[in-house]
Design a protein around this motif. Structure first.
Motif, PDB file in Angstrom:
ATOM      1  N   GLN A  56     -10.737 -55.718   5.425  1.00 40.69           N
ATOM      2  CA  GLN A  56     -11.465 -54.455   5.313  1.00 40.69           C
ATOM      3  C   GLN A  56     -12.054 -54.276   3.914  1.00 40.69           C
ATOM      4  O   GLN A  56     -13.218 -53.879   3.770  1.00 40.69           O
ATOM      5  CB  GLN A  56     -10.560 -53.279   5.679  1.00 40.69           C
ATOM      6  N   GLN A  61     -17.525 -49.086   6.649  1.00 35.74           N
ATOM      7  CA  GLN A  61     -17.168 -48.228   5.510  1.00 35.74           C
ATOM      8  C   GLN A  61     -18.211 -48.365   4.402  1.00 35.74           C
ATOM      9  O   GLN A  61     -18.651 -47.361   3.831  1.00 35.74           O
ATOM     10  CB  GLN A  61     -15.796 -48.617   4.950  1.00 35.74           C
ATOM     11  N   GLY A  62     -18.585 -49.602   4.082  1.00 35.14           N
ATOM     12  CA  GLY A  62     -19.590 -49.829   3.043  1.00 35.14           C
ATOM     13  C   GLY A  62     -20.931 -49.233   3.409  1.00 35.14           C
ATOM     14  O   GLY A  62     -21.631 -48.673   2.562  1.00 35.14           O
ATOM     15  N   CYS A  63     -21.292 -49.317   4.676  1.00 37.23           N
ATOM     16  CA  CYS A  63     -22.542 -48.744   5.164  1.00 37.23           C
ATOM     17  C   CYS A  63     -22.530 -47.225   5.013  1.00 37.23           C
ATOM     18  O   CYS A  63     -23.488 -46.632   4.515  1.00 37.23           O
ATOM     19  CB  CYS A  63     -22.755 -49.158   6.617  1.00 37.23           C
ATOM     20  N   PHE A 107     -20.909 -55.385   1.886  1.00 40.18           N
ATOM     21  CA  PHE A 107     -21.997 -54.698   2.580  1.00 40.18           C
ATOM     22  C   PHE A 107     -23.282 -54.669   1.752  1.00 40.18           C
ATOM     23  O   PHE A 107     -24.349 -55.043   2.240  1.00 40.18           O
ATOM     24  CB  PHE A 107     -21.619 -53.261   2.993  1.00 40.18           C
ATOM     25  N   THR A 122     -26.014 -44.171   8.779  1.00 37.71           N
ATOM     26  CA  THR A 122     -25.125 -45.247   9.229  1.00 37.71           C
ATOM     27  C   THR A 122     -25.386 -45.646  10.668  1.00 37.71           C
ATOM     28  O   THR A 122     -25.498 -46.837  10.982  1.00 37.71           O
ATOM     29  CB  THR A 122     -23.658 -44.818   9.041  1.00 37.71           C
ATOM     30  N   GLU A 140     -20.755 -45.464   3.013  1.00 31.54           N
ATOM     31  CA  GLU A 140     -20.804 -45.152   1.579  1.00 31.54           C
ATOM     32  C   GLU A 140     -22.228 -45.284   1.058  1.00 31.54           C
ATOM     33  O   GLU A 140     -22.701 -44.440   0.294  1.00 31.54           O
ATOM     34  CB  GLU A 140     -19.864 -46.108   0.841  1.00 31.54           C
ATOM     35  N   HIS A 141     -22.924 -46.323   1.475  1.00 30.27           N
ATOM     36  CA  HIS A 141     -24.312 -46.530   1.055  1.00 30.27           C
ATOM     37  C   HIS A 141     -25.199 -45.351   1.458  1.00 30.27           C
ATOM     38  O   HIS A 141     -26.058 -44.923   0.685  1.00 30.27           O
ATOM     39  CB  HIS A 141     -24.856 -47.826   1.655  1.00 30.27           C
ATOM     40  N   GLY A 158     -14.653 -52.757   7.527  1.00 31.35           N
ATOM     41  CA  GLY A 158     -15.027 -52.606   6.121  1.00 31.35           C
ATOM     42  C   GLY A 158     -16.529 -52.521   5.926  1.00 31.35           C
ATOM     43  O   GLY A 158     -17.015 -51.755   5.082  1.00 31.35           O
ATOM     44  N   LEU A 159     -17.285 -53.315   6.688  1.00 33.22           N
ATOM     45  CA  LEU A 159     -18.745 -53.233   6.604  1.00 33.22           C
ATOM     46  C   LEU A 159     -19.241 -51.843   6.987  1.00 33.22           C
ATOM     47  O   LEU A 159     -20.154 -51.301   6.348  1.00 33.22           O
ATOM     48  CB  LEU A 159     -19.388 -54.289   7.508  1.00 33.22           C
ATOM     49  N   LYS A 184     -16.104 -54.080   3.128  1.00 30.50           N
ATOM     50  CA  LYS A 184     -16.700 -52.960   2.386  1.00 30.50           C
ATOM     51  C   LYS A 184     -17.433 -53.456   1.145  1.00 30.50           C
ATOM     52  O   LYS A 184     -18.534 -53.003   0.839  1.00 30.50           O
ATOM     53  CB  LYS A 184     -15.610 -51.956   1.996  1.00 30.50           C
ATOM     54  N   SER A 185     -16.845 -54.417   0.455  1.00 30.90           N
ATOM     55  CA  SER A 185     -17.448 -54.891  -0.791  1.00 30.90           C
ATOM     56  C   SER A 185     -18.700 -55.727  -0.557  1.00 30.90           C
ATOM     57  O   SER A 185     -19.601 -55.740  -1.387  1.00 30.90           O
ATOM     58  CB  SER A 185     -16.431 -55.683  -1.614  1.00 30.90           C
TER      59      SER A 185
END
Length: 177
Positions: free
Chosen positions: A66, A146-148, A73, A90, A150-151, A143-144, A70-71
């Motif tokens: 995860q 989550q990163g999305c 993405f 998203t 956040e973006h 995680g992707l 996230k990192s």
């Protein structure tokens, strides 16, 4: 699996845990750690690296996947300039992954087998989709997402439910908070 996935993972490990842990992980996995961004590699090699890192750090395999998802993405997002401005949130972006990105990957790399997203339902506040992949990287997908989120500066609750026991099909329910 494309080499960019491996090189980004190695960079994350080195940045987070240091060069010594990264080298120990590679040694324990009998992996030279040499990947080109456009090369194609067996996903099982990444699994070995993650398992080794889990043993070295006492962090669960699922949590490591995860964090990695996230990192990575933004790196993956920035590698696709043709998507700039095509998604404003998203949910829109995730739909683009299936309808555009995965199709382009298959065109560029005939042997590629990206995961499949099957959309069950989609409203303004909720998306339900199945992630289908023989590689069973649903935690990386988590995680992707989550990163999305956040973006796009969105707060999204993500729930995962295994549909297949082996993890090859997982249902994601995403709720905008």
């Amino acid at each position: 699996m494309k080499g960019i996935i491996f090189s980004e993972f190695l960079e994350l490990v080195e940045d987070t845990f240091g060069l010594e842990v990264c080298q120990k992980m590679l040694d324990d996995s009998c992996d030279e750690g040499v990947y080109t961004a456009v090369g194609t590699y067996d996903h099982k090699d990444l699994v070995k690296l993650i398992v080794s890192l889990s043993k070295l750090t006492n962090i669960s395999i699922e949590d490591l996947q995860q964090v990695y998802g996230k990192s990575v993405f933004l790196t993956l997002y920035n590698s696709m300039p043709s998507l700039e401005g095509k998604s404003s949130n998203t949910f829109d972006f995730i739909k683009q992954v299936e309808s555009y990105i995965h199709l382009e990957v298959k065109k560029l790399y005939a042997q590629a087998s990206p995961p499949e997203f099957v959309f069950i339902s989609n409203t303004e506040s909720e998306m339900v989709m199945d992630y289908i992949s023989a590689r069973c990287f649903s935690n990386v997908c988590f995680g992707l997402i989550q990163g999305c989120a956040e973006h796009f500066n969105e707060n999204i609750d993500i729930h995962m439910q295994a549909i297949q026991q082996d993890g090859s099909q997982v249902r994601f329910t995403l709720l905008k908070v």
